[in-house]
Every structure is written in C-alpha cells, then in structure tokens.
Design a protein around this motif. Sequence first.
Motif, PDB file in Angstrom:
ATOM      1  N   VAL A  68       0.847  -1.195   0.000  1.00  0.00           N
ATOM      2  CA  VAL A  68       0.000   0.000   0.000  1.00  0.00           C
ATOM      3  C   VAL A  68       0.883   1.246   0.000  1.00  0.00           C
ATOM      4  O   VAL A  68       0.661   2.176  -0.778  1.00  0.00           O
ATOM      5  CB  VAL A  68      -0.953  -0.006   1.224  1.00  0.00           C
ATOM      6  CG1 VAL A  68      -1.622   1.351   1.397  1.00  0.00           C
ATOM      7  CG2 VAL A  68      -2.001  -1.088   1.057  1.00  0.00           C
ATOM      8  N   ARG A  69       1.904   1.250   0.867  1.00  0.00           N
ATOM      9  CA  ARG A  69       2.797   2.414   0.935  1.00  0.00           C
ATOM     10  C   ARG A  69       3.527   2.646  -0.378  1.00  0.00           C
ATOM     11  O   ARG A  69       3.786   3.777  -0.759  1.00  0.00           O
ATOM     12  CB  ARG A  69       3.807   2.233   2.066  1.00  0.00           C
ATOM     13  CG  ARG A  69       3.241   2.605   3.393  1.00  0.00           C
ATOM     14  CD  ARG A  69       4.336   2.671   4.456  1.00  0.00           C
ATOM     15  NE  ARG A  69       3.793   2.042   5.640  1.00  0.00           N
ATOM     16  CZ  ARG A  69       4.240   0.922   6.187  1.00  0.00           C
ATOM     17  NH1 ARG A  69       5.291   0.324   5.708  1.00  0.00           N
ATOM     18  NH2 ARG A  69       3.650   0.416   7.238  1.00  0.00           N
ATOM     19  N   GLY A  71       2.317   2.040  -3.212  1.00  0.00           N
ATOM     20  CA  GLY A  71       1.348   2.364  -4.237  1.00  0.00           C
ATOM     21  C   GLY A  71       1.068   1.223  -5.197  1.00  0.00           C
ATOM     22  O   GLY A  71       0.532   1.437  -6.273  1.00  0.00           O
ATOM     23  N   GLY A  74      -4.249  -1.022  -3.473  1.00  0.00           N
ATOM     24  CA  GLY A  74      -5.057  -0.093  -2.691  1.00  0.00           C
ATOM     25  C   GLY A  74      -5.181  -0.538  -1.248  1.00  0.00           C
ATOM     26  O   GLY A  74      -5.007  -1.710  -0.930  1.00  0.00           O
ATOM     27  N   LYS A  95       1.759   2.277  -9.695  1.00  0.00           N
ATOM     28  CA  LYS A  95       1.498   3.704  -9.722  1.00  0.00           C
ATOM     29  C   LYS A  95       2.701   4.390  -9.091  1.00  0.00           C
ATOM     30  O   LYS A  95       3.478   3.763  -8.374  1.00  0.00           O
ATOM     31  CB  LYS A  95       0.260   4.030  -8.895  1.00  0.00           C
ATOM     32  CG  LYS A  95      -0.989   3.333  -9.355  1.00  0.00           C
ATOM     33  CD  LYS A  95      -2.104   3.623  -8.367  1.00  0.00           C
ATOM     34  CE  LYS A  95      -3.131   2.532  -8.447  1.00  0.00           C
ATOM     35  NZ  LYS A  95      -3.888   2.382  -7.256  1.00  0.00           N
ATOM     36  N   PRO A  97       4.675   6.053  -6.361  1.00  0.00           N
ATOM     37  CA  PRO A  97       4.491   6.044  -4.908  1.00  0.00           C
ATOM     38  C   PRO A  97       4.270   7.448  -4.371  1.00  0.00           C
ATOM     39  O   PRO A  97       4.939   8.390  -4.791  1.00  0.00           O
ATOM     40  CB  PRO A  97       5.802   5.476  -4.365  1.00  0.00           C
ATOM     41  CG  PRO A  97       6.559   4.945  -5.537  1.00  0.00           C
ATOM     42  CD  PRO A  97       5.986   5.552  -6.754  1.00  0.00           C
ATOM     43  N   THR A  98       3.307   7.552  -3.464  1.00  0.00           N
ATOM     44  CA  THR A  98       3.052   8.821  -2.801  1.00  0.00           C
ATOM     45  C   THR A  98       2.915   8.559  -1.314  1.00  0.00           C
ATOM     46  O   THR A  98       2.654   7.445  -0.885  1.00  0.00           O
ATOM     47  CB  THR A  98       1.743   9.472  -3.310  1.00  0.00           C
ATOM     48  OG1 THR A  98       0.658   8.623  -2.950  1.00  0.00           O
ATOM     49  CG2 THR A  98       1.763   9.691  -4.801  1.00  0.00           C
ATOM     50  N   GLU A 100       0.539   9.899   0.455  1.00  0.00           N
ATOM     51  CA  GLU A 100      -0.864  10.052   0.827  1.00  0.00           C
ATOM     52  C   GLU A 100      -1.538   8.752   1.256  1.00  0.00           C
ATOM     53  O   GLU A 100      -2.197   8.737   2.281  1.00  0.00           O
ATOM     54  CB  GLU A 100      -1.636  10.709  -0.319  1.00  0.00           C
ATOM     55  CG  GLU A 100      -1.196  12.138  -0.558  1.00  0.00           C
ATOM     56  CD  GLU A 100      -1.846  12.706  -1.791  1.00  0.00           C
ATOM     57  OE1 GLU A 100      -2.977  12.289  -2.107  1.00  0.00           O
ATOM     58  OE2 GLU A 100      -1.238  13.556  -2.447  1.00  0.00           O
ATOM     59  N   PRO A 101      -1.421   7.627   0.518  1.00  0.00           N
ATOM     60  CA  PRO A 101      -2.095   6.421   0.985  1.00  0.00           C
ATOM     61  C   PRO A 101      -1.629   5.986   2.364  1.00  0.00           C
ATOM     62  O   PRO A 101      -2.424   5.596   3.185  1.00  0.00           O
ATOM     63  CB  PRO A 101      -1.743   5.363  -0.070  1.00  0.00           C
ATOM     64  CG  PRO A 101      -1.409   6.139  -1.292  1.00  0.00           C
ATOM     65  CD  PRO A 101      -0.808   7.408  -0.785  1.00  0.00           C
TER      66      PRO A 101
END
Length: 165
Positions: A68-69, A71, A74, A95, A97-98, A100-101
């Motif tokens: 999840v971290r 990206g 989900g 995706k 990596p950001t 935000e998640p």
Amino acid sequence: MRRKLEDLLYAPIGLVTGASQFIPELAEQGRTQVANARMLGRMATRMGTAKAADGLAVVGARAREALVRAGLTGPDSDDHTDGSVAARARPSDAKAPTAEPAVAVAVDVPGAEDLSIVDYDSLAASQVVPRLAALRPDELEAVRRYEHAHRGRKTILGRIAQLQS
C-alpha cells in the motif's frame, strides 16, 4: 567381604525372585511416561503451529502495508486469489508512490490500544470471535479496520461482516 558377597551373590538372587512383583510396576510407569511425553509433544506441536500461523499472518499484513505504501495496491484490496506479490508488483501496474495512501491508512486505522477488546493482539481468532457480538457498531467497525490493516484473519473479518449486515 560380607558386603561384597551380598552385592554379588544375594542381590541378583533377590532381583530374580522379586522380578515378578516389580517388573509390571516398572512397565506401567514406563507406559505412563510415554503417554505423558506424547501428550506434551502433541501440545507443543499444536502451539508451535498456531504461533507459526500467527507469525505468517503478521508478515502477510506487513507485506500488504508495504505494498500500500509503495502504491502497488489499494488499502482496501483483499484479493488473495493470485497469491503472488510479484504478479501484483509488475512495473506496468505500478502507480507512482506517494505518501498520501500511507497517511490515510494510518489515520483511518485505530491502534490496538484503542480497541474495545483488551490485549487484542495477543488473542487467537477463536478467542476474538465470541467477543465481537458484545461490541457496539462503532467498536465493531474499529476492530474490522484494525484487523484488515494488520493480520487480515478471515474468520474475524467474516464474523464482523455477518454482525454488520
């Protein structure tokens, strides 16, 4: 000399003549000790298996958190049909990596100390499931989010889904 005569001559004679009395007792003691050893071995095997399963669940939860971290999946992804981290982590599917998640997951997931079930992390699923029915809807949802984010035990998540429907 007399002591040596007793030890070398009379003791073996006494052993042979008295064997019919104490050999059955020794055999019974041996049977009891073997039965106890088997019981302890089975118990140790069951406990070891349970600890190993719990350890694997924790590792799986941490792997899901890392995905999840990064990206790569989900936060609500519960698809374990593929079973392959490599298949889900293909560069074409990834995706960017950001942060935000990871922040969203950390904010939405309560800590173990916030749950209404005391010592939640130390309990087996069979100990958690009977306690779920006594929880309020908001407490039940907190346990669901925590379990989903950490260990993902299907028994607990399934029971929560039943109680929430």
